[in-house]
Scaffold this motif. Structure first.
Motif, PDB file in Angstrom:
ATOM      1  N   UNK A   1       4.754 -52.584 -43.268  1.00  0.00           N
ATOM      2  CA  UNK A   1       4.272 -53.849 -43.062  1.00  0.00           C
ATOM      3  C   UNK A   1       4.910 -54.880 -44.104  1.00  0.00           C
ATOM      4  N   UNK A   2       5.030 -54.396 -45.159  1.00  0.00           N
ATOM      5  CA  UNK A   2       5.356 -54.977 -46.465  1.00  0.00           C
ATOM      6  C   UNK A   2       7.021 -55.013 -46.583  1.00  0.00           C
ATOM      7  N   UNK A   3       7.451 -53.874 -46.430  1.00  0.00           N
ATOM      8  CA  UNK A   3       8.756 -53.509 -46.646  1.00  0.00           C
ATOM      9  C   UNK A   3       9.887 -54.452 -46.698  1.00  0.00           C
ATOM     10  N   UNK A   4       9.822 -55.235 -45.517  1.00  0.00           N
ATOM     11  CA  UNK A   4      10.908 -56.252 -45.354  1.00  0.00           C
ATOM     12  C   UNK A   4      10.608 -57.504 -46.228  1.00  0.00           C
ATOM     13  N   UNK A   5       9.241 -57.976 -46.663  1.00  0.00           N
ATOM     14  CA  UNK A   5       9.220 -58.657 -47.588  1.00  0.00           C
ATOM     15  C   UNK A   5       9.690 -58.536 -48.899  1.00  0.00           C
ATOM     16  N   UNK A   6       9.144 -57.208 -49.601  1.00  0.00           N
ATOM     17  CA  UNK A   6       9.737 -56.725 -50.747  1.00  0.00           C
ATOM     18  C   UNK A   6      11.113 -56.601 -50.972  1.00  0.00           C
ATOM     19  N   UNK A   7      11.919 -56.103 -49.815  1.00  0.00           N
ATOM     20  CA  UNK A   7      13.417 -56.006 -49.951  1.00  0.00           C
ATOM     21  C   UNK A   7      13.868 -57.457 -50.138  1.00  0.00           C
ATOM     22  N   UNK A   8      13.513 -58.422 -49.406  1.00  0.00           N
ATOM     23  CA  UNK A   8      13.791 -59.707 -49.312  1.00  0.00           C
ATOM     24  C   UNK A   8      13.764 -60.242 -50.770  1.00  0.00           C
ATOM     25  N   UNK A   9      12.801 -60.176 -51.352  1.00  0.00           N
ATOM     26  CA  UNK A   9      12.195 -60.715 -52.695  1.00  0.00           C
ATOM     27  C   UNK A   9      13.019 -60.135 -53.770  1.00  0.00           C
ATOM     28  N   UNK A  10      13.318 -58.687 -53.568  1.00  0.00           N
ATOM     29  CA  UNK A  10      14.472 -57.959 -54.674  1.00  0.00           C
ATOM     30  C   UNK A  10      15.644 -58.310 -54.324  1.00  0.00           C
ATOM     31  N   UNK A  11      15.886 -58.536 -53.352  1.00  0.00           N
ATOM     32  CA  UNK A  11      17.437 -59.218 -53.289  1.00  0.00           C
ATOM     33  C   UNK A  11      17.645 -60.404 -53.806  1.00  0.00           C
ATOM     34  N   UNK A  12      16.701 -61.501 -53.481  1.00  0.00           N
ATOM     35  CA  UNK A  12      16.753 -62.670 -54.145  1.00  0.00           C
ATOM     36  C   UNK A  12      16.552 -62.528 -55.569  1.00  0.00           C
ATOM     37  N   UNK A  13      15.556 -62.055 -56.235  1.00  0.00           N
ATOM     38  CA  UNK A  13      15.343 -61.994 -57.573  1.00  0.00           C
ATOM     39  C   UNK A  13      16.641 -61.398 -58.121  1.00  0.00           C
ATOM     40  N   UNK A  14      17.227 -60.467 -57.645  1.00  0.00           N
ATOM     41  CA  UNK A  14      18.546 -59.814 -58.134  1.00  0.00           C
ATOM     42  C   UNK A  14      19.722 -60.810 -58.339  1.00  0.00           C
ATOM     43  N   UNK A  15      19.898 -61.643 -57.113  1.00  0.00           N
ATOM     44  CA  UNK A  15      20.853 -62.722 -57.154  1.00  0.00           C
ATOM     45  C   UNK A  15      20.737 -63.871 -58.068  1.00  0.00           C
ATOM     46  N   UNK A  16      19.361 -64.266 -58.129  1.00  0.00           N
ATOM     47  CA  UNK A  16      19.152 -65.512 -58.813  1.00  0.00           C
ATOM     48  C   UNK A  16      18.569 -65.304 -60.178  1.00  0.00           C
ATOM     49  N   UNK A  17      17.974 -64.543 -60.583  1.00  0.00           N
ATOM     50  CA  UNK A  17      17.188 -64.403 -61.805  1.00  0.00           C
ATOM     51  C   UNK A  17      17.821 -63.229 -62.640  1.00  0.00           C
ATOM     52  N   UNK A  18      17.921 -62.030 -62.293  1.00  0.00           N
ATOM     53  CA  UNK A  18      18.501 -61.065 -62.919  1.00  0.00           C
ATOM     54  C   UNK A  18      19.859 -61.114 -63.347  1.00  0.00           C
ATOM     55  N   UNK A  19      20.896 -62.057 -62.852  1.00  0.00           N
ATOM     56  CA  UNK A  19      21.949 -62.289 -63.462  1.00  0.00           C
ATOM     57  C   UNK A  19      22.141 -62.966 -64.658  1.00  0.00           C
ATOM     58  N   UNK A  20      20.994 -63.774 -64.888  1.00  0.00           N
ATOM     59  CA  UNK A  20      20.773 -64.412 -66.128  1.00  0.00           C
ATOM     60  C   UNK A  20      20.172 -63.689 -66.916  1.00  0.00           C
ATOM     61  N   UNK A  21      19.153 -62.488 -66.546  1.00  0.00           N
ATOM     62  CA  UNK A  21      18.985 -61.488 -67.449  1.00  0.00           C
ATOM     63  C   UNK A  21      18.803 -60.163 -67.134  1.00  0.00           C
ATOM     64  N   UNK A  22      19.965 -59.667 -67.422  1.00  0.00           N
ATOM     65  CA  UNK A  22      20.537 -58.414 -66.875  1.00  0.00           C
ATOM     66  C   UNK A  22      19.757 -57.215 -67.650  1.00  0.00           C
ATOM     67  N   UNK A  23      18.926 -57.508 -68.789  1.00  0.00           N
ATOM     68  CA  UNK A  23      18.375 -56.422 -69.365  1.00  0.00           C
ATOM     69  C   UNK A  23      16.799 -56.154 -68.711  1.00  0.00           C
ATOM     70  N   UNK A  24      16.386 -57.275 -67.725  1.00  0.00           N
ATOM     71  CA  UNK A  24      15.035 -56.976 -67.006  1.00  0.00           C
ATOM     72  C   UNK A  24      15.189 -55.736 -66.193  1.00  0.00           C
ATOM     73  N   UNK A  25      14.110 -55.194 -65.843  1.00  0.00           N
ATOM     74  CA  UNK A  25      14.112 -54.131 -64.751  1.00  0.00           C
ATOM     75  C   UNK A  25      13.250 -54.515 -63.890  1.00  0.00           C
TER      76      UNK A  25
END
Length: 100
Positions: A27-51
């Motif tokens: 039920x929530x997998x699609x939303x989780x996947x979309x959120x992880x992809x978004x956070x990876x491309x927007x936020x984690x590029x600036x903070x690569x040491x975050x897990x």
């Protein structure tokens, strides 16, 4: 320069984390996947040491998509970020069991 020092930090342990709580599977997998992809491309590029840490219920371990592929593997393949899965038991007090 915003990227100054990024390569020196790449080998260090995480300094912070983006945390998710996943209860249920498909039920929530699609939303989780979309959120992880978004956070990876927007936020984690600036903070690569975050897990990325995903706390999940036991049923998520064996959950698969329509083709039989494990959802945990699909999430790992969706990003090159440091993603960690931690299984936990979610137990509600008796008073809340009826609602959940």
């Amino acid at each position: 320069d915003k990227c100054e020092g990024v390569s020196e930090r790449a080998g260090r342990p995480p300094r912070g984390a983006v945390v998710y709580l996943m209860y249920g599977a498909e039920h929530y997998y699609k939303l989780l996947r979309e959120s992880i992809v978004w956070i990876t491309t927007s936020f984690l590029q600036q903070f690569p040491s975050y897990a990325i840490v995903v706390f999940h219920s036991s049923n998520f371990v064996s959950a698969t998509d329509a083709q039989g592929r494990p959802l945990l593997d699909l999430l790992r393949g969706a990003t090159n970020a440091d993603i960690r899965f931690i299984e936990l038991t979610i137990d509600y007090r008796d008073i809340h069991k009826e609602r959940f």
